[in-house]
Design a protein around this motif. Structure first.
Motif, PDB file in Angstrom:
ATOM      1  N   CYS A 150       0.658  -1.030   0.055  1.00 28.50           N
ATOM      2  CA  CYS A 150      -0.006  -0.082   0.073  1.00 28.50           C
ATOM      3  C   CYS A 150       0.791   1.295  -0.039  1.00 28.50           C
ATOM      4  O   CYS A 150       0.704   2.191  -0.909  1.00 28.50           O
ATOM      5  CB  CYS A 150      -1.023   0.083   1.110  1.00 28.50           C
ATOM      6  SG  CYS A 150      -2.005   1.283   1.203  1.00 28.50           S
ATOM      7  N   GLY A 151       1.830   1.091   0.899  1.00 30.54           N
ATOM      8  CA  GLY A 151       2.787   2.348   0.817  1.00 30.54           C
ATOM      9  C   GLY A 151       3.692   2.555  -0.467  1.00 30.54           C
ATOM     10  O   GLY A 151       3.746   3.963  -0.728  1.00 30.54           O
ATOM     11  N   GLN A 152       3.854   1.625  -1.166  1.00 30.85           N
ATOM     12  CA  GLN A 152       4.568   1.592  -2.470  1.00 30.85           C
ATOM     13  C   GLN A 152       3.610   2.173  -3.488  1.00 30.85           C
ATOM     14  O   GLN A 152       4.126   3.125  -4.276  1.00 30.85           O
ATOM     15  CB  GLN A 152       5.079   0.219  -2.994  1.00 30.85           C
ATOM     16  CG  GLN A 152       5.786   0.353  -4.240  1.00 30.85           C
ATOM     17  CD  GLN A 152       7.037   1.108  -4.081  1.00 30.85           C
ATOM     18  OE1 GLN A 152       7.833   0.841  -3.278  1.00 30.85           O
ATOM     19  NE2 GLN A 152       7.307   1.958  -4.848  1.00 30.85           N
ATOM     20  N   ALA A 153       2.256   1.766  -3.517  1.00 31.70           N
ATOM     21  CA  ALA A 153       1.321   2.389  -4.320  1.00 31.70           C
ATOM     22  C   ALA A 153       1.376   4.011  -4.245  1.00 31.70           C
ATOM     23  O   ALA A 153       0.943   4.657  -4.999  1.00 31.70           O
ATOM     24  CB  ALA A 153      -0.041   1.601  -4.370  1.00 31.70           C
ATOM     25  N   VAL A 154       0.881   4.475  -2.806  1.00 31.35           N
ATOM     26  CA  VAL A 154       0.746   5.709  -2.610  1.00 31.35           C
ATOM     27  C   VAL A 154       2.080   6.430  -3.032  1.00 31.35           C
ATOM     28  O   VAL A 154       2.332   7.601  -3.725  1.00 31.35           O
ATOM     29  CB  VAL A 154       0.509   5.947  -1.105  1.00 31.35           C
ATOM     30  CG1 VAL A 154       0.627   7.283  -0.755  1.00 31.35           C
ATOM     31  CG2 VAL A 154      -0.775   5.260  -0.622  1.00 31.35           C
TER      32      VAL A 154
END
Length: 290
Positions: free
Chosen positions: A281-285
């Motif tokens: 999720c952090g990577q997508a953000v």
């Protein structure tokens, strides 16, 4: 205007924009840290498109909390069908849940509704959730999809928060349905990353077929409209035990460009914070902010 717009899911009717921002912001930053993103988001970077108040019953003296719903309040059709789908999904992922008998209880009847609620009350997914709250969650999804006035107001809350500065939309649960429709309703938006977590978007008949704009038929199968331009990257995260995210892989419903992944949230399968703190999720953000 905010670079990140957060769209909450069901069961948040007693909260507010500020409360949810305080809850989501640390989790968003934890996910970014796990993705090796040095910058931390500030409160001004994140806007919450709050629509929980639209689903909150008007207050009355000597009454508090969710309406005192019972099994008898689960409406025929959509609500019974969604409840039974949750039961089937919970039984497949949780050994503690007695599976429904396909020959009997999968047919929507008052008896099957009572059996479903009883079975789900013992699941890890719905642990500690009161029956009236479970029924209220069903009704929130139903009302959004069938009440045009409510739908328009909820969509407007999201559309109003998305500005030319917005690069990321993170949407949880029913919020992913609202966020998807809001992006479709705002052509030319500059959002680069749509991150859906615990999303029911791929559930055929109950959700997918009711989306606005309506899916198109492609090879005899419904295909949801892409909610942006070529620059938009859509990432969908689902936990195996997340009953709301019945369909984990959205590619058959929205095309091969959706990046789908399974994450592990432990006992809090549908919890927004558990999703937000995951590295993926952090990577997508992070990708959307770059």
């Amino acid at each position: 205007m905010a670079r990140v717009v957060a769209v909450h899911g069901i069961g948040k009717q007693t909260l507010s924009e500020d409360t949810l921002r305080r809850q989501w912001l640390p989790s968003l930053n934890d996910g970014l840290a796990r993705a090796d993103h040095a910058e931390r988001l500030s409160e001004s970077d994140v806007a919450v498109a709050f629509s929980g108040d639209l689903l909150r019953p008007d207050g009355e003296f000597l009454a508090a909390g969710d309406p005192p719903y019972t099994a008898a309040d689960v409406a025929e059709g959509f609500e019974q069908d969604l409840l039974l789908a949750w039961w089937q999904a919970a039984a497949e992922s949780d050994p503690a849940v007695v599976p429904p008998d396909a020959a009997d209880t999968l047919v929507a009847t008052p008896r099957s509704v009572q059996a479903a609620l009883r079975a789900l009350s013992g699941s890890r997914f719905f642990a500690n959730l009161a029956l009236r709250a479970m029924v209220f969650d069903l009704k929130q999804v139903h009302h959004y999809l069938t009440d045009p006035d409510l739908r328009a107001k909820a969509l407007a809350r999201v559309v109003d928060q998305i500005s030319d500065d917005t690069r990321v939309v993170v949407a949880h649960s029913l919020g992913s349905v609202i966020a998807y429709e809001a992006l479709c309703a705002r052509p030319g938006h500059q959002v680069r990353a749509l991150v859906t977590i615990g999303s029911p978007l791929g559930i055929p008949n109950l959700i997918l077929h009711r989306l606005q704009p309506a899916p198109v038929q492609l090879g005899g199968q419904p295909r949801g409209v892409w909610p942006g331009g070529e620059r938009l990257v859509w990432t969908n995260l689902a936990e195996d035990g997340d009953v709301v995210a019945l369909v984990k892989d959205l590619r058959p419903s929205f095309g091969p460009h959706v990046r789908c992944a399974r994450v592990h949230n432990g006992s809090h399968a549908h919890d927004a914070a558990a999703y937000l703190t995951d590295r993926l999720c952090g990577q997508a953000v992070k990708d959307g902010l770059a």
